[in-house]
Design an enzyme around this catalytic site. Sequence first.
Site, PDB file in Angstrom:
ATOM      1  N   GLU A  37       0.531  -1.104   0.139  1.00  0.00           N
ATOM      2  CA  GLU A  37      -0.389  -0.233   0.279  1.00  0.00           C
ATOM      3  C   GLU A  37       1.088   1.294   0.337  1.00  0.00           C
ATOM      4  O   GLU A  37       2.213   1.669   0.779  1.00  0.00           O
ATOM      5  CB  GLU A  37      -0.726  -0.073   0.771  1.00  0.00           C
ATOM      6  CG  GLU A  37      -1.442   0.814   0.806  1.00  0.00           C
ATOM      7  CD  GLU A  37      -2.823   1.105   2.346  1.00  0.00           C
ATOM      8  OE1 GLU A  37      -3.053  -0.004   2.933  1.00  0.00           O
ATOM      9  OE2 GLU A  37      -3.597   2.040   2.237  1.00  0.00           O
ATOM     10  N   ARG A 262       4.610 -12.498   9.886  1.00  0.00           N
ATOM     11  CA  ARG A 262       5.167 -11.826   9.460  1.00  0.00           C
ATOM     12  C   ARG A 262       6.299 -11.124  10.621  1.00  0.00           C
ATOM     13  O   ARG A 262       6.566 -11.705  11.305  1.00  0.00           O
ATOM     14  CB  ARG A 262       4.537 -10.170   9.581  1.00  0.00           C
ATOM     15  CG  ARG A 262       4.568  -9.323  11.518  1.00  0.00           C
ATOM     16  CD  ARG A 262       3.487  -8.100  11.343  1.00  0.00           C
ATOM     17  NE  ARG A 262       2.606  -8.249  10.126  1.00  0.00           N
ATOM     18  CZ  ARG A 262       2.159  -6.907   9.710  1.00  0.00           C
ATOM     19  NH1 ARG A 262       3.387  -6.116   9.707  1.00  0.00           N
ATOM     20  NH2 ARG A 262       1.438  -6.886   8.232  1.00  0.00           N
ATOM     21  N   LYS A 272       3.931   0.524   9.755  1.00  0.00           N
ATOM     22  CA  LYS A 272       4.012   2.060   9.178  1.00  0.00           C
ATOM     23  C   LYS A 272       3.070   3.468   9.682  1.00  0.00           C
ATOM     24  O   LYS A 272       3.626   4.736   9.284  1.00  0.00           O
ATOM     25  CB  LYS A 272       3.334   1.608   7.999  1.00  0.00           C
ATOM     26  CG  LYS A 272       4.139   1.481   6.438  1.00  0.00           C
ATOM     27  CD  LYS A 272       3.966   1.415   5.331  1.00  0.00           C
ATOM     28  CE  LYS A 272       2.617   0.549   4.889  1.00  0.00           C
ATOM     29  NZ  LYS A 272       2.398  -0.003   3.324  1.00  0.00           N
TER      30      LYS A 272
HETATM   31  P1  ATP Z   1       1.343  -1.624   7.577  1.00  0.00           P
HETATM   32  O1  ATP Z   1       0.349  -2.883   8.525  1.00  0.00           O
HETATM   33  O2  ATP Z   1       2.322  -0.864   8.924  1.00  0.00           O
HETATM   34  O3  ATP Z   1       0.774  -0.560   7.411  1.00  0.00           O
HETATM   35  P2  ATP Z   1       0.399  -3.242   5.329  1.00  0.00           P
HETATM   36  O4  ATP Z   1       0.850  -5.418   5.842  1.00  0.00           O
HETATM   37  O5  ATP Z   1      -0.075  -3.434   5.835  1.00  0.00           O
HETATM   38  O6  ATP Z   1       1.927  -2.678   7.028  1.00  0.00           O
HETATM   39  P3  ATP Z   1       1.545  -3.407   3.623  1.00  0.00           P
HETATM   40  O7  ATP Z   1       2.139  -2.095   2.386  1.00  0.00           O
HETATM   41  O8  ATP Z   1       0.072  -3.723   2.710  1.00  0.00           O
HETATM   42  O9  ATP Z   1       1.843  -2.741   5.087  1.00  0.00           O
HETATM   43  O10 ATP Z   1       2.430  -4.636   2.467  1.00  0.00           O
HETATM   44  C1  ATP Z   1       2.733  -5.179   1.853  1.00  0.00           C
HETATM   45  C2  ATP Z   1       3.260  -6.981   1.807  1.00  0.00           C
HETATM   46  O11 ATP Z   1       4.248  -6.581   2.728  1.00  0.00           O
HETATM   47  C3  ATP Z   1       1.911  -7.276   2.417  1.00  0.00           C
HETATM   48  O12 ATP Z   1       1.883  -8.237   1.802  1.00  0.00           O
HETATM   49  C4  ATP Z   1       1.983  -7.528   3.665  1.00  0.00           C
HETATM   50  O13 ATP Z   1       1.668  -8.251   3.816  1.00  0.00           O
HETATM   51  C5  ATP Z   1       3.773  -7.702   4.033  1.00  0.00           C
HETATM   52  N1  ATP Z   1       4.284  -7.017   4.907  1.00  0.00           N
HETATM   53  C6  ATP Z   1       4.183  -5.879   5.684  1.00  0.00           C
HETATM   54  N2  ATP Z   1       4.990  -5.842   6.728  1.00  0.00           N
HETATM   55  C7  ATP Z   1       5.477  -7.065   6.674  1.00  0.00           C
HETATM   56  C8  ATP Z   1       6.265  -8.342   7.800  1.00  0.00           C
HETATM   57  N3  ATP Z   1       6.455  -7.169   8.651  1.00  0.00           N
HETATM   58  N4  ATP Z   1       6.776  -8.663   7.751  1.00  0.00           N
HETATM   59  C9  ATP Z   1       7.006  -9.709   7.040  1.00  0.00           C
HETATM   60  N5  ATP Z   1       5.942  -9.234   5.385  1.00  0.00           N
HETATM   61  C10 ATP Z   1       5.257  -7.803   6.177  1.00  0.00           C
HETATM   62 MG    MG Z   2      -1.936  -3.743   4.230  1.00  0.00          MG
END
Ligand code: ATP
Ligand code: MG
Length: 688
Positions: A37, A262, A272
């Site tokens: 995102e 994760r 984020k």
């Molecule tokens: P946040 O909760 O911090 O906003 P998010 O998971 O919503 O993080 P995205 O930009 O949607 O962030 O993540 C893109 C991809 O990266 C998704 O497939 C997500 O599952 C993966 N991802 C995000 N954070 C992690 C993590 N800490 N470990 C492994 N994969 C991750």
């Molecule tokens: Mg997400």
Amino acid sequence: MSEEDVRPAPNFIREIVKQHLTTNKYGGRVHTRFPPEPNGYLHIGHAKSICLNFGLASEFGGLTNLRFDDTNPSKEEVEYVDSIKEDVRWLGFDWADRQYYASDYFDQLYEWAVQLIKDGKAYVCDLSSDQIREYRGTLTEPGKESPYRKRSVEENLDLFQRMKRGEFPDGSRVLRAKIDMASPNLNMRDPVMYRILRAEHHRTGNKWCIYPMYDYAHGQSDSIEGITHSICTLEFEDHRPLYDWFLDALKVYHPQQIEFARLNLSHTVMSKRKLLQLVQEGYVTRWDDPRMPTLSGLRRRGYTPESIRNFCERIGVAKRDSMVDIALLEYCVREDLNKKASRVMAVLRPLKVIIDNYPEGQTEDLDALNNPEDLSLGTRAIPFSREIYIEEEDFLEEPPAKFYRLAPGREVRLRYAYFIKCVGVIKDATGKILEIHCTYDPKTRGGDSPEGRKVKATLHWVSAPHSIRAEVRLYDHLFTRANPSEEGLDFKALLNPKSLETLSCRLEPSLGSAQPGSRYQFERIGYFCADVMDSRKDHPVFNRTVTLRDEWAKIQKEQVKSSGQEGLAENRHYVVPDSGMITTDEFSKIDLRVGVVRQASLVQGANKLLKLMVDLGEGRLRQIFAGIRSAYPDPERLVGRRVMVAANLKPRQMKFGLSEGMILAGVGKEALGIATFDGNLLPGDKVS
Ligand code: ATP
Ligand code: MG
């Protein structure tokens, strides 16, 4: 530590993919996607997902798409899109021409929503968002059907079209899937598919005033792109039935969603939202501040893409949440830079040394190895003269036992130069050492005595008149606690006030031509990288990537020692794991007592915590915060129960108050329950 000490860890998704290839489930195709995102910069957790998605596809001759999940216009920015592309490329992965946006599919998603309405599987609902939440029920109570659930197909079609045309105010109506308000899975209780939101979108501008929700957009985007394995993090496990439901209801191509744990990394935060706060509130300079766990921060700090890919391979992919010690990441970059970085000499905290018997005005060039790990990198000349700098901490006027470096009357080696012997110390009126005086032995040029005289220490140094001044930034953990995100703690109060120390240093002259971004080992100190933002020819700035000290080796030694099994350390990647073995004596240090719950209440602002007032027979009640709310949404039920309390823990200051002990509970994947007692035990009775 050898290579084998940190073996690649298991990866269960690789096994699933292999099996699908054997059964020919997707016609031999492997097609994954990385779906960020664009609402922040990528961090090391994303690197795990990127390495997994791109790595698996390339391992099996498949493809990976980059797809921006841009369904939420109010938080997304073009700056983030650009940074994400830069970071994925930097990590070493390529999506060729397969760059997509969920917003590419807004028309198709709309068509499909209309189809679901026509099939009686979606309806327009006029409840407010608070009402929808109320009607949804809880884990223990079923939901209630919306009064709008029985709207006719015609009315729904009409209202949905008018939602799209902008006839209704923001938030006044939503489109919901008609599934099951009594489902044990809350995600299946008629989830929202579309909301009305007037916000300019970074790509579609003002074309839309309704936007699809993530759960509705995601699976369908996967389907459109022909993704085979839709890999996501564990929190989406409960969303999988919904992912499957939409694809089945629409009767379209159906990828397989697979969840993994994760990455959590110690001493940092990975959300984020929290990282954005650190930037916006000025706790760090920018997203690429070298203390940040972002890929741009790590890059600026001097991390190599190889070291991060290695790290991701080593931590493996599992189904269970764990926390990886940041020392493993540091180990990986140290290992990589050891092979690649040129050795140079730099003095961080300079102490002037005058070599009394070295001719005034004389300079000579000495040969120094560029990298003892790779002799093909050759040598360079470093100037030596009568006045040099050494590290302040390499001299002690009154050395304790085991301090082998310079001291009055003692002889040491200057790396690549000569033996010197301390013959005098000059101090100011306050006793502060201003300079020290030494003599050198001309026969020891190059660093060895022809008579075989031994010294116990070798010091790094720079020639005072030839050295250049530089700003050096030393970084330490961003947070003082291993897990600053623990519920009940205010993460910003746990920021490490010493995470950045700036020094004015002296470097050997060859570093005057260091290109921004180039990496070095400062001998005996650590790995450093010329800062890409701030370093200039007349004002070089170096970031410390990592020290030479290997915390990770130490941690492993301790783990192996405490498990008592030298050869058996399969899960050594996790440092905050199911802990190693402890002795019976160690265990008996925990004072377990019977406690009786006298009061129990919800904690405002916390999702998991209950506040308990517990009687331990001490003539007062102890306040204990326990993360058991999901199992006891109605805390009153706990009053009068006998619970097991760890009673001799140091009280912990939480955001909501002091917590004076811990309640023991069983924690499973699906359930949670406190440990209680039969029988008439009294408050304060010992548990053994
Ligand atoms: P946040 O909760 O911090 O906003 P998010 O998971 O919503 O993080 P995205 O930009 O949607 O962030 O993540 C893109 C991809 O990266 C998704 O497939 C997500 O599952 C993966 N991802 C995000 N954070 C992690 C993590 N800490 N470990 C492994 N994969 C991750
Ligand atoms: Mg997400």
